[in-house]
Design an enzyme around this catalytic site. Structure first.
Site, mmCIF file in Angstrom:
data_model
loop_
_atom_site.group_PDB
_atom_site.id
_atom_site.type_symbol
_atom_site.label_atom_id
_atom_site.label_comp_id
_atom_site.label_asym_id
_atom_site.label_seq_id
_atom_site.Cartn_x
_atom_site.Cartn_y
_atom_site.Cartn_z
ATOM 1 N N ARG A 15 12.095 -5.628 5.511
ATOM 2 C CA ARG A 15 11.767 -4.248 5.152
ATOM 3 C C ARG A 15 12.653 -3.236 5.875
ATOM 4 N NH1 ARG A 15 5.626 -2.159 5.232
ATOM 5 N NH2 ARG A 15 5.792 -2.230 7.484
ATOM 6 N N ARG A 64 11.395 -0.881 11.183
ATOM 7 C CA ARG A 64 10.296 -0.441 12.043
ATOM 8 C C ARG A 64 10.194 -1.323 13.283
ATOM 9 N NH1 ARG A 64 4.996 0.660 8.425
ATOM 10 N NH2 ARG A 64 4.069 -0.439 10.180
ATOM 11 N N ARG A 100 0.151 -8.369 13.767
ATOM 12 C CA ARG A 100 -0.460 -7.444 12.798
ATOM 13 C C ARG A 100 -1.279 -8.207 11.767
ATOM 14 N NH1 ARG A 100 4.704 -4.708 10.773
ATOM 15 N NH2 ARG A 100 3.392 -3.472 9.391
ATOM 16 N N LYS A 116 0.829 -1.220 0.000
ATOM 17 C CA LYS A 116 0.000 0.000 0.000
ATOM 18 C C LYS A 116 0.857 1.261 0.000
ATOM 19 C CE LYS A 116 -2.109 -0.907 3.923
ATOM 20 N NZ LYS A 116 -1.483 -2.179 4.361
ATOM 21 N N ARG A 143 -9.475 0.976 9.174
ATOM 22 C CA ARG A 143 -8.983 -0.370 9.470
ATOM 23 C C ARG A 143 -10.012 -1.185 10.227
ATOM 24 N NH1 ARG A 143 -3.008 0.958 9.377
ATOM 25 N NH2 ARG A 143 -1.935 -1.011 9.256
HETATM 26 P P1 AMP Z 1 0.961 1.114 9.109
HETATM 27 O O1 AMP Z 1 2.103 2.070 8.937
HETATM 28 O O2 AMP Z 1 -0.233 1.463 8.262
HETATM 29 O O3 AMP Z 1 1.386 -0.315 8.951
HETATM 30 O O4 AMP Z 1 0.468 1.273 10.622
HETATM 31 C C1 AMP Z 1 1.310 0.968 11.704
HETATM 32 C C2 AMP Z 1 0.494 0.767 12.962
HETATM 33 O O5 AMP Z 1 -0.194 1.980 13.306
HETATM 34 C C3 AMP Z 1 -0.613 -0.284 12.839
HETATM 35 O O6 AMP Z 1 -0.144 -1.609 13.042
HETATM 36 C C4 AMP Z 1 -1.559 0.166 13.958
HETATM 37 O O7 AMP Z 1 -1.064 -0.205 15.230
HETATM 38 C C5 AMP Z 1 -1.458 1.681 13.868
HETATM 39 N N1 AMP Z 1 -2.515 2.211 12.972
HETATM 40 C C6 AMP Z 1 -2.330 2.857 11.795
HETATM 41 N N2 AMP Z 1 -3.507 3.199 11.255
HETATM 42 C C7 AMP Z 1 -4.466 2.749 12.114
HETATM 43 C C8 AMP Z 1 -5.877 2.771 12.099
HETATM 44 N N3 AMP Z 1 -6.558 3.312 11.086
HETATM 45 N N4 AMP Z 1 -6.530 2.197 13.148
HETATM 46 C C9 AMP Z 1 -5.865 1.638 14.169
HETATM 47 N N5 AMP Z 1 -4.531 1.573 14.236
HETATM 48 C C10 AMP Z 1 -3.821 2.126 13.218
#
Ligand code: AMP
Length: 218
Positions: A127, A160, A171, A13, A88
């Site tokens: 990554r 990360r 996740r 994404k 999400r």
């Molecule tokens: P990402 O960078 O999109 O993989 O997001 C990293 C982490 O941020 C996720 O694993 C969640 O813990 C948190 N996170 C990001 N966006 C959301 C969301 N819309 N709702 C809940 N947690 C989020």
């Protein structure tokens, strides 16, 4: 153009979203990036959110929605935006629909990046991310030109905190339980476009462009 990028962690994404955003001149809004920036800046919201994301758990809905509501009011969102990592949960999707109504925007479509679980684990495990510009790399599949250095901005690449094997497993489980129901949610509304996300970033991008074309024609 208002487009949601949906798919499990590691499905591409972020990488594909950055290319679409550059092509369309629309911002890519990543709630995960916002949380990481807030945590790095030491804000109370960022530090509270980090307790969840560092373990691979979703941050509670109420901590996310205020943040996105504010971001969508920014001037750069007037001509559309891409949402990476929001919504999400079904509750977040319902709130987004209300927010878009309030802004007088319509959701053009949802790009669902579909990829097999085994590929996700190896993608996330290797990554590397630039925490300055958000670019992502993979030690084997997409290495930077100079080891450990971002091609775009020259900053050091990092792994990360939530790309550890334990957090990755968590996740993926969170995605299956809380986020995957959005596939039916958006399919029922006739806006879901699935892109097979196996292969090189260029191959996936060609499919993304087809899907965007279909979205615009519908
Ligand atoms: P990402 O960078 O999109 O993989 O997001 C990293 C982490 O941020 C996720 O694993 C969640 O813990 C948190 N996170 C990001 N966006 C959301 C969301 N819309 N709702 C809940 N947690 C989020």
């Amino acid at each position: 153009m208002v487009v949601i990028l949906l798919g499990p962690p590691g499905a591409g994404k972020g990488t594909q979203g950055r290319r679409i955003a550059a092509l369309r001149g629309a911002p890519k809004i990543s709630t995960g990036e916002i949380f990481r920036d807030l945590a790095a800046a030491g804000t109370p919201l960022g530090l509270e959110a980090k307790k969840y994301w560092s373990l691979g758990e979703l941050v509670p809905d109420e901590m996310v929605v205020g943040l996105i509501a504010e971001r969508l009011k920014d001037a750069d969102c007037r001509n559309g935006f891409l949402l990476d990592g929001f919504p999400r949960t079904v509750a977040q999707a319902d709130i987004l629909s209300t927010l878009l109504g309030g802004l007088g925007c319509k959701l053009d479509g949802v790009l669902n990046f579909a990829v097999q679980d085994e590929a996700l684990v190896s993608r996330l495990g290797g990554r590397q991310t630039c925490d300055n510009c958000g670019a992502t790399y993979h030690v084997k599949a997409m290495p930077p030109r100079a080891e450990g250095v971002c091609d775009h901005c020259g900053h050091a690449l990092v792994r990360r905190a939530d790309d550890s094997p334990e957090a990755i497993r968590k996740r993926l489980r969170e995605y299956e339980v809380k986020t995957a129901p959005l596939l039916t949610y958006y399919a029922d509304r006739g806006v879901l476009h699935t892109v097979v996300s196996n292969g090189s970033p260029d191959e996936v991008y060609a499919r993304v462009q087809d899907a965007l074309g279909q979205m615009e024609a519908s």
